[in-house]
Design a protein around this motif. Structure first.
Motif, PDB file in Angstrom:
ATOM      1  N   PRO A  18       0.834  -1.131  -0.119  1.00 28.88           N
ATOM      2  CA  PRO A  18      -0.084   0.081   0.051  1.00 28.88           C
ATOM      3  C   PRO A  18       0.897   1.368  -0.078  1.00 28.88           C
ATOM      4  O   PRO A  18       1.881   1.386   0.581  1.00 28.88           O
ATOM      5  CB  PRO A  18      -0.727  -0.152   1.325  1.00 28.88           C
ATOM      6  N   THR A  19       0.395   2.238  -0.523  1.00 33.14           N
ATOM      7  CA  THR A  19       1.163   3.630  -0.680  1.00 33.14           C
ATOM      8  C   THR A  19       1.499   4.115   0.680  1.00 33.14           C
ATOM      9  O   THR A  19       2.857   4.446   0.771  1.00 33.14           O
ATOM     10  CB  THR A  19       0.186   4.477  -1.405  1.00 33.14           C
ATOM     11  N   PRO A  20       0.492   3.991   1.682  1.00 36.68           N
ATOM     12  CA  PRO A  20       0.999   4.724   2.999  1.00 36.68           C
ATOM     13  C   PRO A  20       2.428   3.930   3.497  1.00 36.68           C
ATOM     14  O   PRO A  20       3.200   4.251   4.208  1.00 36.68           O
ATOM     15  CB  PRO A  20      -0.182   4.418   3.813  1.00 36.68           C
ATOM     16  N   GLU A  21       2.536   2.489   3.270  1.00 36.44           N
ATOM     17  CA  GLU A  21       3.606   1.872   3.710  1.00 36.44           C
ATOM     18  C   GLU A  21       4.984   2.238   2.882  1.00 36.44           C
ATOM     19  O   GLU A  21       6.057   2.443   3.586  1.00 36.44           O
ATOM     20  CB  GLU A  21       3.607   0.568   3.463  1.00 36.44           C
ATOM     21  N   VAL A  22       4.988   2.656   1.683  1.00 35.86           N
ATOM     22  CA  VAL A  22       6.041   3.043   1.083  1.00 35.86           C
ATOM     23  C   VAL A  22       6.326   4.340   1.526  1.00 35.86           C
ATOM     24  O   VAL A  22       7.472   4.931   1.755  1.00 35.86           O
ATOM     25  CB  VAL A  22       5.727   3.043  -0.523  1.00 35.86           C
ATOM     26  N   LEU A  23       5.379   5.415   1.312  1.00 34.39           N
ATOM     27  CA  LEU A  23       5.553   6.636   1.943  1.00 34.39           C
ATOM     28  C   LEU A  23       6.158   6.910   3.367  1.00 34.39           C
ATOM     29  O   LEU A  23       6.819   7.780   3.739  1.00 34.39           O
ATOM     30  CB  LEU A  23       4.042   7.861   1.921  1.00 34.39           C
ATOM     31  N   ALA A  24       5.730   5.934   4.024  1.00 30.67           N
ATOM     32  CA  ALA A  24       6.259   5.918   5.601  1.00 30.67           C
ATOM     33  C   ALA A  24       7.947   5.561   5.515  1.00 30.67           C
ATOM     34  O   ALA A  24       8.605   6.036   6.811  1.00 30.67           O
ATOM     35  CB  ALA A  24       5.564   5.037   6.554  1.00 30.67           C
ATOM     36  N   LEU A  25       8.213   5.123   4.565  1.00 29.99           N
ATOM     37  CA  LEU A  25       9.842   4.796   4.509  1.00 29.99           C
ATOM     38  C   LEU A  25      10.626   5.837   3.984  1.00 29.99           C
ATOM     39  O   LEU A  25      11.583   5.648   3.733  1.00 29.99           O
ATOM     40  CB  LEU A  25       9.765   3.394   3.832  1.00 29.99           C
ATOM     41  N   LEU A  26       9.780   6.815   3.308  1.00 35.67           N
ATOM     42  CA  LEU A  26      10.694   7.924   3.064  1.00 35.67           C
ATOM     43  C   LEU A  26      11.420   8.757   3.997  1.00 35.67           C
ATOM     44  O   LEU A  26      10.757   9.046   5.175  1.00 35.67           O
ATOM     45  CB  LEU A  26       9.781   8.904   1.886  1.00 35.67           C
ATOM     46  N   PRO A  27      12.672   9.035   4.030  1.00 39.98           N
ATOM     47  CA  PRO A  27      13.310   9.847   4.825  1.00 39.98           C
ATOM     48  C   PRO A  27      12.867  11.310   5.217  1.00 39.98           C
ATOM     49  O   PRO A  27      12.383  11.951   4.237  1.00 39.98           O
ATOM     50  CB  PRO A  27      14.842   9.726   4.723  1.00 39.98           C
ATOM     51  N   LEU A  28      12.765  11.785   6.500  1.00 37.39           N
ATOM     52  CA  LEU A  28      12.483  13.082   6.606  1.00 37.39           C
ATOM     53  C   LEU A  28      13.518  13.999   7.072  1.00 37.39           C
ATOM     54  O   LEU A  28      14.747  13.322   7.358  1.00 37.39           O
ATOM     55  CB  LEU A  28      11.370  13.275   7.797  1.00 37.39           C
ATOM     56  N   ALA A  54      -1.166  18.076  -1.834  1.00 36.40           N
ATOM     57  CA  ALA A  54      -0.204  17.382  -0.763  1.00 36.40           C
ATOM     58  C   ALA A  54      -0.435  15.876  -0.567  1.00 36.40           C
ATOM     59  O   ALA A  54      -1.382  15.339  -0.745  1.00 36.40           O
ATOM     60  CB  ALA A  54      -0.667  18.057   0.665  1.00 36.40           C
ATOM     61  N   VAL A  55       0.895  15.453  -0.476  1.00 36.33           N
ATOM     62  CA  VAL A  55       1.133  13.796  -0.246  1.00 36.33           C
ATOM     63  C   VAL A  55       1.313  13.569   1.188  1.00 36.33           C
ATOM     64  O   VAL A  55       2.117  13.925   1.793  1.00 36.33           O
ATOM     65  CB  VAL A  55       1.955  13.302  -1.202  1.00 36.33           C
ATOM     66  N   ASP A  56       0.403  12.787   1.724  1.00 33.09           N
ATOM     67  CA  ASP A  56       0.313  12.611   3.149  1.00 33.09           C
ATOM     68  C   ASP A  56       1.441  11.411   3.555  1.00 33.09           C
ATOM     69  O   ASP A  56       1.504  10.382   3.017  1.00 33.09           O
ATOM     70  CB  ASP A  56      -0.800  12.009   3.924  1.00 33.09           C
ATOM     71  N   LEU A  57       2.665  11.975   4.277  1.00 30.23           N
ATOM     72  CA  LEU A  57       3.767  10.746   4.386  1.00 30.23           C
ATOM     73  C   LEU A  57       3.150  10.040   5.689  1.00 30.23           C
ATOM     74  O   LEU A  57       4.351   9.370   6.107  1.00 30.23           O
ATOM     75  CB  LEU A  57       5.036  11.572   4.551  1.00 30.23           C
ATOM     76  N   GLY A  58       2.256  10.408   6.242  1.00 28.04           N
ATOM     77  CA  GLY A  58       1.995   9.128   7.373  1.00 28.04           C
ATOM     78  C   GLY A  58       2.420  10.061   8.607  1.00 28.04           C
ATOM     79  O   GLY A  58       3.355  10.658   8.902  1.00 28.04           O
TER      80      GLY A  58
END
Length: 118
Positions: A18-28, A54-58
C-alpha cells in the motif's frame, strides 16, 4: 492508474504494498520547522501545500512528538528515487533486485515516483 476519489494516502501503488507503507519509509529532514511538522508546508521543499496537492507521508513520532509530514508530489518523487537508488544499487543492494529486474518494493517505489511526475 485510474482516477480515484480516495485520499492519496489511502490508495495503493500496486497489487501488494500500500502507498502509505511506502511513503512511511521516505526519510524526513533531520530538522523540521513547526509548519513542516504540522503538514502545512512541504517537508522537503518548504513550499505551501494545498489539500489537493499534498501527499500525506503518514503520522510519525519524532523526539516524542507526533508530527504529520506532507510533501508536494515532485518532492515525493525525488525522495522515492533516492530510496530506490539506495535500495537497488551498490554493494548493499536488495538481493532480489540483483537477480530480477526489480523487487515488489522497488516496483512500489517506481509507482510513487511516477505519481510525483503527473
Amino acid at each position: 492508474m485510474p482516477h480515484d476519489t480516495a485520499p492519496r494516502s489511502a490508495r495503493t501503488v500496486a497489487v501488494g504494498i500500500p502507498t502509505p507503507e511506502v511513503l512511511a519509509l521516505l526519510p524526513l529532514p533531520v530538522e523540521m520547522t513547526d509548519l513542516q511538522q504540522q503538514g502545512r508546508i512541504c517537508v522537503y521543499g518548504r513550499k505551501a501545500l494545498s489539500t489537493e496537492a499534498a501527499v500525506d507521508l503518514g503520522e510519525r513520532r519524532r523526539d516524542g512528538v507526533l508530527v504529520f509530514p506532507r510533501a508536494c508530489q515532485p518532492c515525493v518523487s525525488r525522495a522515492a528515487m533516492s530510496v530506490l537508488l539506495d535500495h537497488s544499487s551498490g554493494p548493499d543492494a536488495c538481493t532480489e533486485c540483483k537477480r530480477e529486474p526489480i523487487c515488489e518494493f522497488g516496483r512500489a517505489l517506481n509507482r510513487v515516483i511516477r505519481m510525483g511526475q503527473r
